[in-house]
Design a protein around this motif. Structure first.
Motif, PDB file in Angstrom:
ATOM      1  N   LEU A   1       0.840  -1.195   0.000  1.00 12.12           N
ATOM      2  CA  LEU A   1       0.000   0.000   0.000  1.00 12.12           C
ATOM      3  C   LEU A   1       0.881   1.254   0.000  1.00 12.12           C
ATOM      4  CD1 LEU A   1      -2.671  -1.013   2.684  1.00 12.12           C
ATOM      5  CD2 LEU A   1      -2.882  -1.172   0.195  1.00 12.12           C
TER       6      LEU A   1
ATOM      7  N   ARG B   1      -8.428  -2.638  -3.233  1.00 13.58           N
ATOM      8  CA  ARG B   1      -7.712  -1.884  -4.276  1.00 13.58           C
ATOM      9  C   ARG B   1      -7.677  -2.668  -5.589  1.00 13.58           C
ATOM     10  NH1 ARG B   1      -1.477  -0.635  -3.298  1.00 13.58           N
ATOM     11  NH2 ARG B   1      -1.494  -2.908  -3.335  1.00 13.58           N
TER      12      ARG B   1
ATOM     13  N   ASN C   1      -5.776   4.900  -1.381  1.00 15.74           N
ATOM     14  CA  ASN C   1      -5.123   3.741  -1.997  1.00 15.74           C
ATOM     15  C   ASN C   1      -6.048   3.059  -2.996  1.00 15.74           C
ATOM     16  OD1 ASN C   1      -2.318   2.530  -1.172  1.00 15.74           O
ATOM     17  ND2 ASN C   1      -3.066   3.571   0.671  1.00 15.74           N
ATOM     18  N   VAL C   2      -7.330   2.964  -2.630  1.00 16.17           N
ATOM     19  CA  VAL C   2      -8.277   2.228  -3.474  1.00 16.17           C
ATOM     20  C   VAL C   2      -8.637   3.020  -4.735  1.00 16.17           C
ATOM     21  CG1 VAL C   2     -10.566   1.151  -3.558  1.00 16.17           C
ATOM     22  CG2 VAL C   2      -9.175   0.918  -1.509  1.00 16.17           C
TER      23      VAL C   2
ATOM     24  N   ALA D   1     -15.059   2.884  -4.212  1.00 20.61           N
ATOM     25  CA  ALA D   1     -14.080   2.561  -3.171  1.00 20.61           C
ATOM     26  C   ALA D   1     -14.761   2.406  -1.817  1.00 20.61           C
ATOM     27  CB  ALA D   1     -13.007   3.647  -3.101  1.00 20.61           C
TER      28      ALA D   1
ATOM     29  N   ALA E   1     -11.044  -2.630  -7.256  1.00 21.34           N
ATOM     30  CA  ALA E   1     -11.465  -1.317  -7.765  1.00 21.34           C
ATOM     31  C   ALA E   1     -11.288  -1.200  -9.274  1.00 21.34           C
ATOM     32  CB  ALA E   1     -10.683  -0.212  -7.056  1.00 21.34           C
TER      33      ALA E   1
ATOM     34  N   GLU F   1      -6.720   5.208  -6.315  1.00 19.68           N
ATOM     35  CA  GLU F   1      -5.539   5.618  -7.092  1.00 19.68           C
ATOM     36  C   GLU F   1      -5.554   5.054  -8.515  1.00 19.68           C
ATOM     37  OE1 GLU F   1      -1.526   7.249  -7.616  1.00 19.68           O
ATOM     38  OE2 GLU F   1      -3.088   7.644  -6.149  1.00 19.68           O
TER      39      GLU F   1
END
Length: 257
Positions: free
Chosen positions: A105, A166, A114-115, A134, A169, A117
Motif C-alpha cells: 500500500l 484496491r 489507496n483504493v 471505493a 477497484a 488511485e
C-alpha cells in the motif's frame, strides 16, 4: 469466439527460465470462469512465478497463456510470437487483479486514497465515481470505518483487505492471490480468508497460491500440487488432500495436515 466458449485461464506448456534455472517446465492448466484454483507446494516450486506469468509480470520463455481468450504478453503473426509493448501489456493487466504476500500500500495515502488511485490514474475515472465504488468495496471487505486511516495505523489483516479492495477497484475479470495470508499473524488470517470466500461465492475467477489447506478444501474447485516447476498432482481438492496419489504430495501434506 464468444466469452462462454473459452476458459478464463488457459496455460499451454508454459516454461520460464531465470538464466540457466528452469523454474516452470511446461505447465498446462485450465480454469473455467467463476472457478477457484488453489496452488500448493514447497517454496521454490514455481507457484508464484506462474501467477506472475499470468499477468505478464514475468515473460514466459515458451508456451502460451490465455486470459479470457486473449494471448497474454504477445501478439501472434503467422506462426511467430512478438512480445507486446509495455503499454499494451499494461492494458491487459488492468483486467487482472493481483494481491501479493506483502500489502504494497502507499504509506502516505489513506485506505480510501489507496483504493481510488488506480481507477483515477490508470482508467481515467472521475474522482467522484471512483470514491463511491471505493467506499462500497471498503464496506465489502469490512473496513467502511477505516477509509480515512493510513496503512501504518491498520493491522496486517486490515492492510491486506485494503489491498484486496484496491485490486477489485479496477473491476478485474480474474483475481490472483500470491500467499495473501502468509505474512499475517495467525489470528488475522481468518478475516482475509473470509473476504476471499465471499469473493469466490460471488463468482470471481481466482488463482490462489496458499498454504491454507482448509480454505483450499472448502473453496477451491481444483487443487494443484507443484514441485520442481511441474504439476505433480491435480484434481478435486478434497480428494487430493484426503488421498494424495503421488509420494511427493503425500510427503508435503504430511508436514502440513
Amino acid at each position: 469466439m464468444r466469452a462462454a466458449d473459452h476458459p478464463m485461464v488457459l496455460a499451454e506448456r508454459v516454461c520460464k527460465n531465470f538464466g540457466s534455472l528452469e523454474v516452470l517446465k511446461g505447465i498446462s492448466l485450465e480454469v473455467g470462469r467463476g472457478e477457484v484454483l488453489c496452488m500448493i507446494g514447497p517454496s521454490g516450486s514455481g507457484k508464484s512465478t506462474f501467477l506472475r506469468c499470468v499477468n505478464h509480470l514475468e515473460v514466459v520463455n515458451a508456451g502460451r497463456l490465455y486470459v479470457d481468450g486473449d494471448l497474454i504478453g504477445y501478439r501472434e503473426r503467422g506462426d511467430k510470437l512478438y512480445e507486446m509493448s509495455p503499454k499494451d501489456a499494461a492494458k491487459q493487466r488492468r483486467d487482472i487483479g493481483m494481491v501479493f504476500q506483502h500489502f504494497n500500500l502507499f504509506p502516505h495515502r489513506t485506505a480510501l486514497e489507496n483504493v481510488i488511485e488506480a481507477p483515477t490514474q490508470v482508467k481515467g475515472e472521475s474522482k467522484k465515481a471512483a470514491t463511491e465504488r471505493a467506499r462500497y468495496l471498503l464496506d465489502r471487505v469490512g473496513l467502511d470505518d477505516k477509509s480515512d486511516t493510513y496503512p501504518a495505523q491498520l493491522s496486517g489483516g486490515q492492510q491486506q483487505r485494503v489491498a484486496i479492495a484496491r485490486a477489485l477497484a479496477m473491476e478485474p475479470k480474474l483475481m490472483l492471490f500470491d500467499e495473501p495470508t502468509s505474512a499475517l499473524d495467525p489470528e488475522l488470517v481468518g478475516e482475509v480468508l473470509g473476504v476471499m470466500r465471499e469473493l469466490a461465492a460471488s463468482g470471481m475467477t481466482m488463482l490462489v497460491v496458499t498454504h491454507e489447506m482448509g480454505f483450499a478444501r472448502e473453496v477451491a474447485d481444483q487443487l494443484v500440487f507443484m514441485d520442481g516447476g511441474v504439476v505433480v498432482e491435480h484434481g478435486n481438492p478434497r480428494e487430493v488432500l484426503a488421498n494424495p496419489q503421488h509420494q511427493r504430495t503425500q510427503g508435503f501434506l504430511s508436514k502440513l495436515l
